[in-house]
Write a protein that holds these residues in place. Structure first.
Motif, PDB file in Angstrom:
ATOM      1  N   MET A   1       0.847  -1.188   0.000  1.00  0.00           N
ATOM      2  CA  MET A   1       0.000   0.000   0.000  1.00  0.00           C
ATOM      3  C   MET A   1       0.881   1.235   0.000  1.00  0.00           C
ATOM      4  N   TYR A   2       0.701   2.112  -0.999  1.00  0.00           N
ATOM      5  CA  TYR A   2       1.530   3.308  -1.132  1.00  0.00           C
ATOM      6  C   TYR A   2       0.676   4.561  -0.925  1.00  0.00           C
ATOM      7  N   GLY A   3       1.102   5.414   0.016  1.00  0.00           N
ATOM      8  CA  GLY A   3       0.495   6.721   0.183  1.00  0.00           C
ATOM      9  C   GLY A   3      -0.851   6.721   0.880  1.00  0.00           C
ATOM     10  N   HIS A   4      -1.543   7.871   0.813  1.00  0.00           N
ATOM     11  CA  HIS A   4      -2.868   8.097   1.387  1.00  0.00           C
ATOM     12  C   HIS A   4      -2.869   7.936   2.910  1.00  0.00           C
ATOM     13  N   GLU A   5      -1.776   8.329   3.555  1.00  0.00           N
ATOM     14  CA  GLU A   5      -1.650   8.133   5.003  1.00  0.00           C
ATOM     15  C   GLU A   5      -2.735   8.855   5.787  1.00  0.00           C
ATOM     16  N   GLY A   6      -3.059  10.095   5.377  1.00  0.00           N
ATOM     17  CA  GLY A   6      -4.066  10.858   6.111  1.00  0.00           C
ATOM     18  C   GLY A   6      -5.422  10.176   6.099  1.00  0.00           C
ATOM     19  N   LEU A   7      -5.862   9.736   4.951  1.00  0.00           N
ATOM     20  CA  LEU A   7      -7.148   9.042   4.848  1.00  0.00           C
ATOM     21  C   LEU A   7      -7.105   7.719   5.591  1.00  0.00           C
ATOM     22  N   ARG A   8      -5.973   7.030   5.526  1.00  0.00           N
ATOM     23  CA  ARG A   8      -5.863   5.770   6.246  1.00  0.00           C
ATOM     24  C   ARG A   8      -5.970   5.971   7.751  1.00  0.00           C
ATOM     25  N   ARG A   9      -5.383   7.046   8.251  1.00  0.00           N
ATOM     26  CA  ARG A   9      -5.487   7.333   9.694  1.00  0.00           C
ATOM     27  C   ARG A   9      -6.937   7.601  10.089  1.00  0.00           C
ATOM     28  N   ARG A  10      -7.665   8.318   9.237  1.00  0.00           N
ATOM     29  CA  ARG A  10      -9.063   8.602   9.553  1.00  0.00           C
ATOM     30  C   ARG A  10      -9.893   7.323   9.548  1.00  0.00           C
ATOM     31  N   GLY A  28     -11.900   9.652  -6.765  1.00  0.00           N
ATOM     32  CA  GLY A  28     -10.667  10.375  -7.060  1.00  0.00           C
ATOM     33  C   GLY A  28     -10.186  10.049  -8.456  1.00  0.00           C
ATOM     34  N   PRO A  29      -9.092  10.656  -8.878  1.00  0.00           N
ATOM     35  CA  PRO A  29      -8.582  10.448 -10.238  1.00  0.00           C
ATOM     36  C   PRO A  29      -8.300   8.970 -10.516  1.00  0.00           C
ATOM     37  N   ARG A  30      -8.358   8.610 -11.769  1.00  0.00           N
ATOM     38  CA  ARG A  30      -8.095   7.225 -12.160  1.00  0.00           C
ATOM     39  C   ARG A  30      -6.638   6.873 -11.861  1.00  0.00           C
ATOM     40  N   GLY A  31      -6.452   5.698 -11.290  1.00  0.00           N
ATOM     41  CA  GLY A  31      -5.110   5.175 -11.093  1.00  0.00           C
ATOM     42  C   GLY A  31      -4.401   5.609  -9.829  1.00  0.00           C
ATOM     43  N   VAL A  32      -5.104   6.266  -8.894  1.00  0.00           N
ATOM     44  CA  VAL A  32      -4.424   6.719  -7.669  1.00  0.00           C
ATOM     45  C   VAL A  32      -4.468   5.672  -6.554  1.00  0.00           C
ATOM     46  N   GLY A  33      -5.105   4.521  -6.797  1.00  0.00           N
ATOM     47  CA  GLY A  33      -5.075   3.448  -5.806  1.00  0.00           C
ATOM     48  C   GLY A  33      -6.339   3.299  -4.988  1.00  0.00           C
ATOM     49  N   LYS A  34      -7.485   3.654  -5.552  1.00  0.00           N
ATOM     50  CA  LYS A  34      -8.739   3.593  -4.790  1.00  0.00           C
ATOM     51  C   LYS A  34      -9.114   2.144  -4.430  1.00  0.00           C
ATOM     52  N   GLN A  35      -9.001   1.246  -5.402  1.00  0.00           N
ATOM     53  CA  GLN A  35      -9.368  -0.142  -5.123  1.00  0.00           C
ATOM     54  C   GLN A  35      -8.337  -0.807  -4.214  1.00  0.00           C
ATOM     55  N   ARG A  36      -7.077  -0.444  -4.370  1.00  0.00           N
ATOM     56  CA  ARG A  36      -6.062  -0.968  -3.443  1.00  0.00           C
ATOM     57  C   ARG A  36      -6.337  -0.476  -2.030  1.00  0.00           C
ATOM     58  N   LEU A  37      -6.765   0.768  -1.890  1.00  0.00           N
ATOM     59  CA  LEU A  37      -7.112   1.300  -0.578  1.00  0.00           C
ATOM     60  C   LEU A  37      -8.321   0.565  -0.005  1.00  0.00           C
ATOM     61  N   ARG A 200     -18.985   9.743   1.165  1.00  0.00           N
ATOM     62  CA  ARG A 200     -17.963   9.936   0.141  1.00  0.00           C
ATOM     63  C   ARG A 200     -16.633  10.339   0.774  1.00  0.00           C
ATOM     64  N   ALA A 201     -15.550   9.720   0.296  1.00  0.00           N
ATOM     65  CA  ALA A 201     -14.202  10.032   0.779  1.00  0.00           C
ATOM     66  C   ALA A 201     -13.311  10.303  -0.428  1.00  0.00           C
ATOM     67  N   ARG A 202     -12.680  11.447  -0.439  1.00  0.00           N
ATOM     68  CA  ARG A 202     -11.831  11.840  -1.563  1.00  0.00           C
ATOM     69  C   ARG A 202     -10.468  11.173  -1.459  1.00  0.00           C
ATOM     70  N   VAL A 203     -10.046  10.506  -2.526  1.00  0.00           N
ATOM     71  CA  VAL A 203      -8.724   9.895  -2.603  1.00  0.00           C
ATOM     72  C   VAL A 203      -7.907  10.745  -3.567  1.00  0.00           C
ATOM     73  N   ALA A 204      -6.944  11.485  -3.024  1.00  0.00           N
ATOM     74  CA  ALA A 204      -6.231  12.487  -3.814  1.00  0.00           C
ATOM     75  C   ALA A 204      -5.072  11.878  -4.600  1.00  0.00           C
ATOM     76  N   ARG A 205      -4.528  12.682  -5.511  1.00  0.00           N
ATOM     77  CA  ARG A 205      -3.323  12.272  -6.228  1.00  0.00           C
ATOM     78  C   ARG A 205      -2.172  12.083  -5.238  1.00  0.00           C
ATOM     79  N   LEU A 206      -1.229  11.238  -5.603  1.00  0.00           N
ATOM     80  CA  LEU A 206      -0.109  10.927  -4.730  1.00  0.00           C
ATOM     81  C   LEU A 206       1.035  11.916  -4.944  1.00  0.00           C
ATOM     82  N   PRO A 207       1.785  12.219  -3.905  1.00  0.00           N
ATOM     83  CA  PRO A 207       2.981  13.054  -4.084  1.00  0.00           C
ATOM     84  C   PRO A 207       3.988  12.348  -4.994  1.00  0.00           C
ATOM     85  N   ASP A 208       4.812  13.124  -5.677  1.00  0.00           N
ATOM     86  CA  ASP A 208       5.818  12.538  -6.558  1.00  0.00           C
ATOM     87  C   ASP A 208       6.755  11.618  -5.794  1.00  0.00           C
ATOM     88  N   SER A 209       7.017  11.918  -4.517  1.00  0.00           N
ATOM     89  CA  SER A 209       7.925  11.070  -3.729  1.00  0.00           C
ATOM     90  C   SER A 209       7.371   9.661  -3.580  1.00  0.00           C
TER      91      SER A 209
END
Length: 343
Positions: A1-10, A28-37, A200-209
């Motif tokens: 699982m990569y990123g989305h730490e804030g939403l995961r904490r909530r 959220g945008p296509r390909g940002v990991g919604k189904q993985r989340l 509804r929960a917004r899954v944002a784009r991931l940082p480049d890092s």
């Protein structure tokens, strides 16, 4: 699982306090990991191990089963194409169940899966299967988790609204032991009645890092210049990063088909035998879709219109047969021979 730490904490906090909604929409945008989340959330709900900060342990049996797409109480429902559309309702549900099982088997082999084909959808058969599974008692856990990926592909027709009605009923009266998670990159395409019954929960784009970390660890991209270029073009979407590899592979696969069609009989047979003998709905169907798009582009460019249209008809016929589970090697052999004849 990569990123989305804030939403995961909530989400972890909501689980710990008993306030997790039974029906969620990750948008959220296509390909940002919604189904993985969503799968991570299922893992978190069902985890029986020692956790750090509320995250799933990843080591207990439920965690391992979720990660291997084998947990009997986690149902991942994705858009599919059901063969034999003239079958009765009961048979259609069986076909949908088998198509989903085939897709999950393919994703176990290749976890970095691609978007569903353009004609795939959540049809009536999938909705009926969902309704049936909702009524089941959990097999080994205290909860069931349903993930409905690409929910905007729900078939909703005025003359035949059963699929939408089945989902609405599930959202209105979910069993007490059930959590439903829908994901969508086009939430406004969902019916307003569905949106009104879901949190509804917004899954944002991931940082480049984060995208950089994924590219290095999962794709093995080590050359700094290539890495920076790929990460920049991904625009915060791991799915877009993967799509670049897929597009290159698709172009090469289509070119191989056309080259074989223009070549010798030995070339055509070699191409056919190189196709996987099973899972016609997977890679082979994707190849046909890519080939069809290439032919459409040639038709738009005005290249030998009659031959191109005839070739498109052959590809469409092959695609229909593929959905009936005809052996892809046999289909490929006939197709490349037909393409040679109309070239």
């Amino acid at each position: 699982m990569y990123g989305h730490e804030g939403l995961r904490r909530r989400l972890v906090g909501a689980i710990a306090s008993g306030r997790l909604p039974q029906a969620l929409l990750f948008e959220g945008p296509r390909g940002v990991g919604k189904q993985r989340l969503a799968l991570w959330l299922a893992q978190t709900i069902l985890c029986e191990g020692v956790r750090t900060g509320g995250e799933p342990c990843g080591a207990c049996q439920p965690c391992k089963l979720v990660l291997s797409l084998s947990h009997p109480d986690v149902h991942w429902i994705v858009p599919i194409e059901v063969a034999r559309k003239g079958a009765d309702a009961g048979k259609q549900v069986e076909l949908a169940e088998q198509a989903l099982a085939d897709e999950m088997a393919a994703r176990r082999e290749q976890p970095l899966y691609q978007p569903p084909p353009g004609l795939a959808a959540h049809g009536i058969a999938s909705a009926r299967l969902l309704s049936r599974q909702l009524r089941l008692t959990p097999a080994m856990a205290r909860h069931k988790v349903f993930v409905v990926g690409d929910a905007e592909r729900l078939v909703a027709q005025r003359a035949n609204p059963e699929a939408a009605n089945a989902l609405l009923k599930a959202l209105e009266e979910p069993p007490a032991d059930t959590v439903l998670v829908l994901t969508s990159s086009e939430p406004e395409a969902l019916l307003p009645t569905i949106l009104s019954r879901i949190v509804r929960a917004r899954v944002a784009r991931l940082p480049d890092s984060v995208v950089t970390q994924f590219a290095q660890q999962e794709l093995g991209i080590a050359v700094q210049r290539d890495l920076e270029q790929r990460v920049t073009s991904a625009e915060g979407s791991i799915g877009r990063l993967l799509a670049e590899d897929t597009e290159r592979g698709a172009v090469a696969a289509v070119e191989a088909v056309l080259t074989a069609a223009r070549g010798t009989p030995a070339d055509r047979y070699a191409l056919a035998l190189g196709q996987p003998p099973f899972q016609a709905r997977g890679a082979f169907t994707a190849l046909l879709d890519d080939l069809l798009e290439r032919l459409r582009a040639e038709a738009r460019a005005g290249r030998e219109t009659r031959a191109v249209v005839a070739a498109m008809a052959r590809v469409l016929d092959t695609r229909e047969l593929a959905q009936g589970n005809v052996n892809p090697q046999l289909l490929a052999a006939v197709l490349v021979e037909d393409l040679w004849l109309v070239a």
